[in-house]
Design an enzyme around this catalytic site. Structure first.
Site, PDB file in Angstrom:
ATOM      1  N   SER A  69      43.020  32.802  37.150  1.00  0.00           N
ATOM      2  CA  SER A  69      41.580  32.934  37.341  1.00  0.00           C
ATOM      3  C   SER A  69      41.037  34.312  36.952  1.00  0.00           C
ATOM      4  O   SER A  69      41.189  34.740  35.816  1.00  0.00           O
ATOM      5  CB  SER A  69      41.282  32.581  38.800  1.00  0.00           C
ATOM      6  OG  SER A  69      39.920  32.574  39.046  1.00  0.00           O
ATOM      7  N   ASP A 285      34.190  33.195  35.219  1.00  0.00           N
ATOM      8  CA  ASP A 285      35.424  33.950  35.479  1.00  0.00           C
ATOM      9  C   ASP A 285      36.490  33.499  34.467  1.00  0.00           C
ATOM     10  O   ASP A 285      36.213  32.692  33.571  1.00  0.00           O
ATOM     11  CB  ASP A 285      35.883  33.796  36.934  1.00  0.00           C
ATOM     12  CG  ASP A 285      36.441  32.420  37.225  1.00  0.00           C
ATOM     13  OD1 ASP A 285      36.088  31.473  36.493  1.00  0.00           O
ATOM     14  OD2 ASP A 285      37.231  32.277  38.166  1.00  0.00           O
ATOM     15  N   ASP A 287      38.971  31.505  34.295  1.00  0.00           N
ATOM     16  CA  ASP A 287      39.323  30.098  34.043  1.00  0.00           C
ATOM     17  C   ASP A 287      38.100  29.188  34.152  1.00  0.00           C
ATOM     18  O   ASP A 287      38.231  27.969  34.220  1.00  0.00           O
ATOM     19  CB  ASP A 287      40.458  29.625  34.966  1.00  0.00           C
ATOM     20  CG  ASP A 287      40.080  29.644  36.435  1.00  0.00           C
ATOM     21  OD1 ASP A 287      39.178  30.408  36.812  1.00  0.00           O
ATOM     22  OD2 ASP A 287      40.690  28.889  37.218  1.00  0.00           O
ATOM     23  N   ASP A 289      35.811  28.481  36.472  1.00  0.00           N
ATOM     24  CA  ASP A 289      35.395  27.656  37.608  1.00  0.00           C
ATOM     25  C   ASP A 289      34.439  28.413  38.533  1.00  0.00           C
ATOM     26  O   ASP A 289      34.122  27.923  39.618  1.00  0.00           O
ATOM     27  CB  ASP A 289      36.601  27.084  38.386  1.00  0.00           C
ATOM     28  CG  ASP A 289      37.435  28.144  39.063  1.00  0.00           C
ATOM     29  OD1 ASP A 289      37.232  29.348  38.814  1.00  0.00           O
ATOM     30  OD2 ASP A 289      38.331  27.768  39.855  1.00  0.00           O
ATOM     31  N   GLU A 380      30.378  28.793  47.282  1.00  0.00           N
ATOM     32  CA  GLU A 380      30.725  30.073  47.879  1.00  0.00           C
ATOM     33  C   GLU A 380      29.812  31.103  47.216  1.00  0.00           C
ATOM     34  O   GLU A 380      29.412  30.933  46.055  1.00  0.00           O
ATOM     35  CB  GLU A 380      32.181  30.422  47.586  1.00  0.00           C
ATOM     36  CG  GLU A 380      33.164  29.542  48.317  1.00  0.00           C
ATOM     37  CD  GLU A 380      34.602  30.023  48.161  1.00  0.00           C
ATOM     38  OE1 GLU A 380      35.290  30.123  49.175  1.00  0.00           O
ATOM     39  OE2 GLU A 380      35.032  30.291  47.030  1.00  0.00           O
ATOM     40  N   ASN A 382      30.576  33.699  45.931  1.00  0.00           N
ATOM     41  CA  ASN A 382      31.202  34.221  44.716  1.00  0.00           C
ATOM     42  C   ASN A 382      31.061  33.309  43.498  1.00  0.00           C
ATOM     43  O   ASN A 382      31.543  33.641  42.417  1.00  0.00           O
ATOM     44  CB  ASN A 382      32.677  34.561  44.979  1.00  0.00           C
ATOM     45  CG  ASN A 382      33.524  33.331  45.305  1.00  0.00           C
ATOM     46  OD1 ASN A 382      33.139  32.203  45.014  1.00  0.00           O
ATOM     47  ND2 ASN A 382      34.677  33.553  45.914  1.00  0.00           N
ATOM     48  N   GLY A 508      43.370  35.438  51.693  1.00  0.00           N
ATOM     49  CA  GLY A 508      44.370  34.408  51.393  1.00  0.00           C
ATOM     50  C   GLY A 508      45.042  34.674  50.061  1.00  0.00           C
ATOM     51  O   GLY A 508      45.956  33.960  49.670  1.00  0.00           O
ATOM     52  N   THR A 509      44.592  35.678  49.331  1.00  0.00           N
ATOM     53  CA  THR A 509      45.140  35.897  47.984  1.00  0.00           C
ATOM     54  C   THR A 509      45.714  37.296  47.782  1.00  0.00           C
ATOM     55  O   THR A 509      46.397  37.538  46.804  1.00  0.00           O
ATOM     56  CB  THR A 509      44.042  35.702  46.911  1.00  0.00           C
ATOM     57  OG1 THR A 509      43.043  36.704  47.123  1.00  0.00           O
ATOM     58  CG2 THR A 509      43.402  34.346  46.974  1.00  0.00           C
ATOM     59  N   ARG A 514      39.468  41.534  54.657  1.00  0.00           N
ATOM     60  CA  ARG A 514      38.162  41.790  54.055  1.00  0.00           C
ATOM     61  C   ARG A 514      37.107  41.829  55.147  1.00  0.00           C
ATOM     62  O   ARG A 514      37.078  40.972  56.034  1.00  0.00           O
ATOM     63  CB  ARG A 514      37.804  40.693  53.062  1.00  0.00           C
ATOM     64  CG  ARG A 514      38.801  40.561  51.944  1.00  0.00           C
ATOM     65  CD  ARG A 514      38.230  39.758  50.785  1.00  0.00           C
ATOM     66  NE  ARG A 514      39.273  39.260  49.913  1.00  0.00           N
ATOM     67  CZ  ARG A 514      39.922  39.990  49.005  1.00  0.00           C
ATOM     68  NH1 ARG A 514      39.634  41.262  48.839  1.00  0.00           N
ATOM     69  NH2 ARG A 514      40.862  39.448  48.252  1.00  0.00           N
TER      70      ARG A 514
HETATM   71  C1  16G Z   1      40.550  31.768  46.055  1.00  0.00           C
HETATM   72  C2  16G Z   1      39.717  30.544  46.295  1.00  0.00           C
HETATM   73  C3  16G Z   1      38.267  30.925  46.462  1.00  0.00           C
HETATM   74  C4  16G Z   1      38.100  31.960  47.545  1.00  0.00           C
HETATM   75  C5  16G Z   1      39.013  33.122  47.312  1.00  0.00           C
HETATM   76  C6  16G Z   1      39.024  34.023  48.514  1.00  0.00           C
HETATM   77  C7  16G Z   1      39.963  28.354  45.290  1.00  0.00           C
HETATM   78  C8  16G Z   1      40.065  27.575  44.010  1.00  0.00           C
HETATM   79  N1  16G Z   1      39.831  29.655  45.139  1.00  0.00           N
HETATM   80  O1  16G Z   1      40.232  32.368  44.843  1.00  0.00           O
HETATM   81  O2  16G Z   1      37.558  29.769  46.777  1.00  0.00           O
HETATM   82  O3  16G Z   1      36.781  32.424  47.597  1.00  0.00           O
HETATM   83  O4  16G Z   1      40.337  32.655  47.126  1.00  0.00           O
HETATM   84  O5  16G Z   1      39.944  35.027  48.327  1.00  0.00           O
HETATM   85  O6  16G Z   1      40.007  27.814  46.380  1.00  0.00           O
HETATM   86  P1  16G Z   1      40.441  35.922  49.526  1.00  0.00           P
HETATM   87  O7  16G Z   1      41.072  35.014  50.547  1.00  0.00           O
HETATM   88  O8  16G Z   1      41.386  36.885  48.898  1.00  0.00           O
HETATM   89  O9  16G Z   1      39.229  36.613  50.074  1.00  0.00           O
HETATM   90 MG    MG Z   2      38.566  30.901  38.831  1.00  0.00          MG
END
Ligand code: 16G
Ligand code: MG
Length: 552
Positions: A69, A285, A287, A289, A380, A382, A508-509, A514
């Site tokens: 992404s 972005d 990809d 989406d 969202e 974003n 989550g990433t 945050r």
């Molecule tokens: C991912 C999620 C997005 C969310 C983001 C939050 C999908 C396809 N993508 O990119 O929806 O806004 O994580 O990121 O579900 P964070 O947990 O690092 O704040």
């Molecule tokens: Mg994306």
């Protein structure tokens, strides 16, 4: 030891894709995502799991998208797409994480054995997987690992090459609905461009052609897709695309794209100069989406984010329902947001008495709740989002006999919207056409659109803490339950600011938490955010080296 007799090639092929030692993978909100060089074993194992998923679902086609992404070029990732184009079922995310972390072949096959037994999978059932990747160079090697995974479990693969994430979701849904009542569309990228552009043409049938739209493609796969889509839309909608270099991979998402613009709230370096006062542009972005719009207002950058897109869609669709003569008791719009939605956007729906839900971050949470509404709009802030039309609503739209030209037009436009808006997943290109069609109908420029409501100034702060797992939330991530009493101490601060609202959640990433803060005035919002971040650092003891100077 395995009880089930797996295909003989499974063991041999697993040996070819060993798991890197000392690395823990996790199937998070957007699948697996990390440095591309670490993902070979993950792709192999995801291939095997997708094959099993397809067998479990009686041979329905499952999708796999290889992308990271908006992340930098060196990252990559993979996610599994379920048969109607939705995200993988949550129970299987747990399987994915367990398989990816099995330290050796024997344990990997042992886990597979457990899944096959738990899910009562018939290994002789045929299975099909369609896959695609974005423009990242690491994608090519990862596809090879994936193919080995499919071979290992005896799944039939279909390679869609390089395409956007939403096109892959679209294709998955088309394949699985072919020959059924829904029959979503022709299962190819070409079918997608045609479906979207045909619907757009209906929507703008009586509208003047708008000025060229500036599109920042993040130097990603969206640039290639936009080029194709533009050919179908010429001359009713024309684009000035920028950041379209997909050859030089180091440019991907670099100083451009939807994430850059949303997080920094400034022009991407080579975009601002293309936009004159009062003109609009948008950014995808890596990809494609996610979508955000922006415009120049008396020289200044102004952002029109996912919240503003949802607000625009909600008024237009509500208007069409009213004009169509459909039963407004049964057919209405519901909106799904996350805690990141600006407080003013929430008020916007409350004053209009629209049904509204707040859910945890991540597309899958929004999508599932939006499906419960007759017409569910989810975005969202974003820029991830879409509008879902339920089957009873589609039936009503198609069955209704109009008794006036206004009703006939409204029904025609509702049908076209349902065809144009990607029903499988949020889609930057499809959302962009939705925005353009609505602006044309409502005779709105970006200024009129922006003035639907006045956004509260807000600030997002990334805080690196020693252990983000101690942060646990409730109430759709709006309140902390752990560390204990931190929420109360945060409340003591936010209550001091007019319309003050703030929350903190573990990412989550990424390995961080945050903090989001908003209030009536810019300077107060910043002050509140700094105080809250300071409180969190004091509470959980972040590494001083990572602590931004303003919070020392
Ligand atoms: C991912 C999620 C997005 C969310 C983001 C939050 C999908 C396809 N993508 O990119 O929806 O806004 O994580 O990121 O579900 P964070 O947990 O690092 O704040
Ligand atoms: Mg994306």
């Amino acid at each position: 030891m395995a009880q089930i007799s797996f295909p003989s090639q499974l063991k041999r092929l697993t040996e070819r894709h060993p798991k890197p030692a000392n690395y823990r993978f996790s199937y998070g909100t957007a699948g697996f995502r990390t440095n591309g060089s670490l993902l070979d074993s993950v792709l192999f194992r995801v291939g095997v799991l997708a094959g099993l998923r397809s067998k479990r679902l009686e041979g329905k086609t499952v999708g796999i998208m290889i992308t990271a992404s908006h992340n930098p070029e060196e990252d990559n990732g993979v996610k599994i797409v379920d048969p109607y184009g939705e995200m993988l079922e949550a129970d299987w995310e747990i399987y994915a994480t367990a398989l990816a972390n099995a330290p050796n072949t024997e344990m990997f096959i042992g886990f597979l054995d457990t899944i096959v037994c738990d899910q009562k999978i018939d290994l002789f059932q045929a299975s099909k997987v369609v896959y695609a990747r974005d423009t990242r160079p690491s994608g090519l090697l990862l596809v090879n690992a994936l193919r080995d995974g499919l071979d290992a479990i005896g799944a039939i693969g279909r390679d869609e090459g390089i395409c956007t994430t939403p096109i892959l979701h679209y294709i998955v849904r088309c394949i699985n609905t072919a020959g059924t009542r829904e029959n979503y569309g022709e299962a190819s990228a070409e079918g997608y461009y045609k479906k979207l552009s045909d619907a757009y043409r209906v929507l703008v049938e009586h509208q003047p052609t708008p000025p060229k739209l500036v599109v920042d493609c993040a130097n990603g796969v969206g640039a290639l897709a936009l080029q194709q889509l533009a050919q179908h839309l010429f001359p009713i909608l024309e684009f000035s695309s920028v950041n379209t270099d997909t050859e030089n991979s180091s440019l991907l998402n670099h100083d451009c794209g939807a994430d850059y613009v949303k997080t920094r709230q400034i022009w991407a370096p080579n975009v601002g100069n293309l936009i004159a006062d009062g003109e609009r542009g948008c950014a995808l972005d890596g990809d494609a989406d996610r979508l955000v719009y922006f415009y120049r207002d008396r020289g200044h950058f102004r952002l029109l984010d996912g919240d503003k897109i949802a607000a625009l869609a909600s008024i237009f669709i509500t208007q069409l329902i009213e004009q169509s003569g459909l039963d407004t008791e049964k057919i209405y719009v519901g909106v799904v947001q996350t805690a990141y939605a600006n407080g003013s956007s929430t008020k916007f729906y409350e004053t209009r008495k629209l049904a509204l839900e707040c859910v945890p971050t991540g597309v899958k949470h929004l999508h599932h709740v939006a499906e419960r509404f007759p017409i569910g709009i989810y975005f969202e802030a974003n820029g991830h989002g879409t509008v879902l039309f339920s089957q009873p609503v589609l039936d009503a739209i198609y069955e209704r006999e109009p008794i006036s030209p206004t009703q006939a037009a409204a029904l025609r436009y509702l049908k076209a919207l349902a065809n144009m808006i990607n029903q499988a997943v949020g889609d930057a290109l499809s959302d962009m056409l939705m925005v353009e069609a609505i602006l044309a109908h409502m005779k709105f420029g970006p200024v009129e659109w922006d003035s639907l409501y006045l956004e509260l100034p807000n600030r997002l702060v990334k805080i690196i803490v020693p252990d983000r797992s101690i942060f646990r939330t409730e109430d759709a991530e709006r309140r902390l339950v752990s560390p204990s009493e931190l929420q109360e101490r945060m409340d003591d601060i936010t209550f001091q600011y007019p319309q003050g609202r703030a929350f903190v959640r573990p990412s989550g990433t990424e390995d961080c938490v945050r903090l989001y803060a908003e209030s009536t005035h810019r300077y107060q919002t910043d002050e509140m955010a700094y105080r809250l971040a300071g409180l969190i650092y004091d509470e959980v003891g972040g590494d001083p080296a990572t602590r931004p100077p303003e919070f020392l």
